[in-house]
Design an enzyme around this catalytic site. Structure first.
Site, PDB file in Angstrom:
ATOM      1  N   HIS A 196       0.838  -1.213   0.000  1.00 57.70           N
ATOM      2  CA  HIS A 196       0.000   0.000   0.000  1.00 57.70           C
ATOM      3  C   HIS A 196       0.868   1.256   0.000  1.00 57.70           C
ATOM      4  CE1 HIS A 196      -3.579  -2.423   0.835  1.00 57.70           C
ATOM      5  NE2 HIS A 196      -4.290  -1.328   0.604  1.00 57.70           N
ATOM      6  N   ASP A 198      -7.953   4.038  -0.330  1.00 56.03           N
ATOM      7  CA  ASP A 198      -6.582   3.937  -0.839  1.00 56.03           C
ATOM      8  C   ASP A 198      -6.317   4.986  -1.918  1.00 56.03           C
ATOM      9  OD1 ASP A 198      -6.189   1.812   0.810  1.00 56.03           O
ATOM     10  OD2 ASP A 198      -6.294   0.273  -0.738  1.00 56.03           O
ATOM     11  N   ASP A 226      -9.275   0.265  -4.281  1.00 56.70           N
ATOM     12  CA  ASP A 226      -8.755  -0.369  -3.074  1.00 56.70           C
ATOM     13  C   ASP A 226      -7.732  -1.418  -3.528  1.00 56.70           C
ATOM     14  OD1 ASP A 226      -8.640  -1.850  -0.461  1.00 56.70           O
ATOM     15  OD2 ASP A 226     -10.268  -0.459   0.005  1.00 56.70           O
ATOM     16  N   TYR A 227      -6.521  -1.336  -2.983  1.00 60.06           N
ATOM     17  CA  TYR A 227      -5.483  -2.308  -3.340  1.00 60.06           C
ATOM     18  C   TYR A 227      -5.587  -3.511  -2.412  1.00 60.06           C
ATOM     19  CZ  TYR A 227      -3.349   2.003  -5.206  1.00 60.06           C
ATOM     20  OH  TYR A 227      -3.108   3.189  -5.851  1.00 60.06           O
TER      21      TYR A 227
END
Length: 276
Positions: free
Chosen positions: A36, A159, A172-173
């Site tokens: 992230h 994110d 969103d990772y």
């Protein structure tokens, strides 16, 4: 004819059966936080391998991850992830400039001033969707959530929000390890993972928060014009050589469906009020 057929089958499985490039990345929360951090600071349009390598090196070091070869693997894999088409849309992360990004956008969804919000109400709102993207039994699992995990969903960080050709997208990772091969990141596998972790609920709440944010920021905000949808990117499964959509989950609820959920959260849902 048979012999040729078997040969071509074997060839096909060789490519689908090759391990995903990030197979060597450790599992778990620390590796997830590390990746992230990389994506938060990575310029998606960067073509300098050395710059990418230094970012990977410092992120690995700051998370205490020592795994021989991982720095090189990440350095070589990131550009491929960035060039993976974000099906069903026709662009990829590498098309997004730094100036078109909001990384780690904080949100806090205030919840109804009167009455109580519970999982059943959210499940009702989700079930109102036509052609939902989740497995059939998902709303039942959602009903059984108690509120404790729910309250965590109502504030946090997105994110990435980016704008592309005038439309806003939420990203969103995910570093979840669903398996070692491309086929482990196909549509059915992603659906199962999205349901298991309640990511479906999570991104519906994110989208409500994003829409509230856009309404404040854009005087002419219009869902159809400005809302592009949501991507959950299972990074281990993303590579331009994989079948389209591998590792990429996309959804875009209808405007009315999102508004309905927003009203439930605000405590203004008329169908709830009318009940004795």
């Amino acid at each position: 004819g048979d012999h040729r057929h078997i040969e071509s089958l074997a060839e096909g499985t060789a490519s689908a059966g090759a391990p995903v490039p990030l197979a060597t990345m450790p599992r778990g929360a620390t590796a997830g936080q590390m990746i992230h951090l990389v994506f938060e600071h990575l310029d998606f349009q960067c073509t300098e391998a050395e710059e990418i390598r230094l970012l990977c090196r410092s992120s690995l070091a700051s998370h205490g991850i020592e795994r021989p070869g991982l720095e090189t693997t990440l350095t070589e894999t990131l550009p491929a992830i960035l060039r993976t088409p974000l099906a069903p849309e026709r662009f990829c992360l590498a098309d997004i400039r730094k100036s078109e990004r909001l990384d780690e956008l904080e949100f806090n969804i205030p919840v109804r001033s009167r009455g109580i919000l519970n999982a059943a109400m959210l499940a009702d709102a989700m079930e109102a969707r036509s052609a939902p993207p989740w497995p059939e039994d998902y709303p039942r699992a959602l009903r059984s959530l108690d509120f404790k995990p729910l309250s965590g969903f109502l504030k946090g960080f997105m994110d990435l929000v980016f704008v592309h050709e005038g439309r806003f997208y939420l990203v969103d990772y995910k570093s979840n390890d669903l398996g070692e091969r491309a086929e482990h990141y196909g549509e059915a596998a992603l659906q199962q993972s999205m349901a298991e972790h309640h990511y479906y609920l999570q991104y519906h709440l994110y989208l409500v928060a994003l829409q509230r944010y856009l309404r404040l920021r854009l005087s002419n905000y219009d869902y159809e014009t400005h809302m592009g949808g949501v991507f959950y990117l299972y990074l281990r499964g993303m590579d331009p050589s994989h079948p389209a959509g591998c590792g990429v989950f996309y959804d875009r609820p209808r405007a009315a469906e999102l508004d309905h959920l927003d009203q439930v959260l605000r405590g203004e849902d008329s169908s709830q009020e009318a009940r004795p």
